[in-house]
Design an enzyme around this catalytic site. Sequence first.
Site, short mmCIF file in Angstrom:
data_model
loop_
_atom_site.label_atom_id
_atom_site.label_comp_id
_atom_site.label_asym_id
_atom_site.label_seq_id
_atom_site.Cartn_x
_atom_site.Cartn_y
_atom_site.Cartn_z
N LYS A 79 0.86 -1.19 0.00
CA LYS A 79 0.00 0.00 0.00
C LYS A 79 0.89 1.23 0.00
O LYS A 79 1.98 1.21 0.57
CB LYS A 79 -0.86 0.03 1.27
CG LYS A 79 -2.06 0.93 1.17
CD LYS A 79 -3.21 0.15 0.58
CE LYS A 79 -4.50 0.92 0.48
NZ LYS A 79 -5.59 0.02 0.12
N GLY A 182 -21.63 5.77 4.01
CA GLY A 182 -20.80 6.27 2.92
C GLY A 182 -21.47 6.09 1.58
O GLY A 182 -21.86 4.98 1.21
N GLY A 184 -19.98 7.25 -1.39
CA GLY A 184 -18.93 7.66 -2.33
C GLY A 184 -18.97 6.79 -3.57
O GLY A 184 -20.04 6.29 -3.94
N ASN A 185 -17.82 6.57 -4.18
CA ASN A 185 -17.78 5.80 -5.43
C ASN A 185 -18.35 4.41 -5.29
O ASN A 185 -19.03 3.91 -6.19
CB ASN A 185 -16.34 5.66 -5.92
CG ASN A 185 -15.84 6.95 -6.49
OD1 ASN A 185 -16.59 7.93 -6.57
ND2 ASN A 185 -14.59 6.97 -6.89
N VAL A 186 -18.03 3.74 -4.19
CA VAL A 186 -18.52 2.38 -3.99
C VAL A 186 -19.98 2.44 -3.56
O VAL A 186 -20.85 1.74 -4.11
CB VAL A 186 -17.69 1.63 -2.93
CG1 VAL A 186 -18.25 0.23 -2.71
CG2 VAL A 186 -16.23 1.57 -3.33
N1 PHE Z 1 -8.11 0.64 -3.48
C1 PHE Z 1 -7.91 -0.62 -4.10
C2 PHE Z 1 -7.87 -1.69 -3.00
O1 PHE Z 1 -7.77 -1.39 -1.80
C3 PHE Z 1 -6.63 -0.61 -4.88
C4 PHE Z 1 -6.74 -0.73 -6.36
C5 PHE Z 1 -7.83 -0.28 -7.08
C6 PHE Z 1 -5.71 -1.29 -7.06
C7 PHE Z 1 -7.91 -0.44 -8.44
C8 PHE Z 1 -5.78 -1.46 -8.44
C9 PHE Z 1 -6.88 -1.04 -9.12
O2 PHE Z 1 -7.98 -2.86 -3.29
#
Ligand code: PHE
Length: 362
Positions: A79, A182, A184-186
């Site tokens: 990360k 939340g 947001g995008n998700v």
């Molecule tokens: N935020 C995503 C995760 O935690 C990371 C990710 C998203 C990596 C899209 C690659 C493509 O899994």
Amino acid sequence: MESLIKQWGGENVIIRFHQPTGAWIFMAIHSTRLGPPVSGGTRMKSYPNTQAALQDAFKLSAAMTSKLALAGIAHGGGKVVIAVPSDLNPQARADLLRDYGALLQQLGGLFLTGPDVGTSPADMDIIAETGDPYVFSRTPEAGGAGDSGPGTAIGVLSAIYVTCKHLFGDTSPAGKRILLQGAGNVGRALIEFLQEAGAEILFSEVDENAVKQFRDELDLQFIPPDEVYKTPCDIFSPSALGGILNEETIPQLKCRAVVGSANNQLAGPEDAERLQERDILYAPDMAVNIGGLMSIIGMETEGWSKAEAFERVSDTVNRTLTQIYALAAAEGINTHKAALRIAKKRLAQAKPQKNSGSLFIE
Ligand code: PHE
């Protein structure tokens, strides 16, 4: 910082200080057991102090290792956390992102990234100016697969099906009260899928514009953030912050299950025990939220169509979560422990993946 590094248990941490903005870039490479490459999102936010940022990178990178192992993806876990000053202007922010892209370039493909909290596909476009081809989820205009929110949400939906089946004997969430923390995008993609499935949706959100949109335009029931934990529902679905399942919130919960996409929802492993004691079924986030990464990488490197990506994500989440619930029941352990046990076993049994060229572990 020293003691944090000593306690961590991961492989490498790469640190870059960006002089012009005063930002810290922490790249935590937790495990290359299933790689290289190592993949993990790029999180960008302000932290109370640099230690907190490093600690977040460590914790999130360990979760990535388990998450990739559970899904059988042949990438190591990592990360990146970019700890920024709160008053960063757009120009300086873009310079910082380009500097970070240069770091990815230097690493030559060891680390692959995508968006996370605080970064977007548009940011991935900027990082890719210097970091191409090690950046996923760029905008479609820049040749990427775009927003990873819908792919993540499909995985959450699949996890909700598995959980409904486990608790109520039927996969359908129709008529079930599902509370989203939340939008947001998700969250917004999940709202759409759940509406189609006939669920009763309640949502909580801190962003006023999003509140207006979902409450006024979609006529969804809004729950003020300070009432979210004590609101009765069948399934509570956190898609915002980490650490929200803790000593303080768990006693308030009035739900049968927690199934959401936020990373590291448990404040600590003992909170999985607390949930179990309250008879609340917890779908471990590391099994639920693989869909963003998996769908985007599949579309960008394996040529999957969006439909194929969604199908594979649904299948993967269905398979792993079913296995986790079964193991937890058979062994009388909490679901978080069961998930870690399965992930550890996969990691231990995997053959070296170096340059295997395949997205999945053999
Ligand atoms: N935020 C995503 C995760 O935690 C990371 C990710 C998203 C990596 C899209 C690659 C493509 O899994």
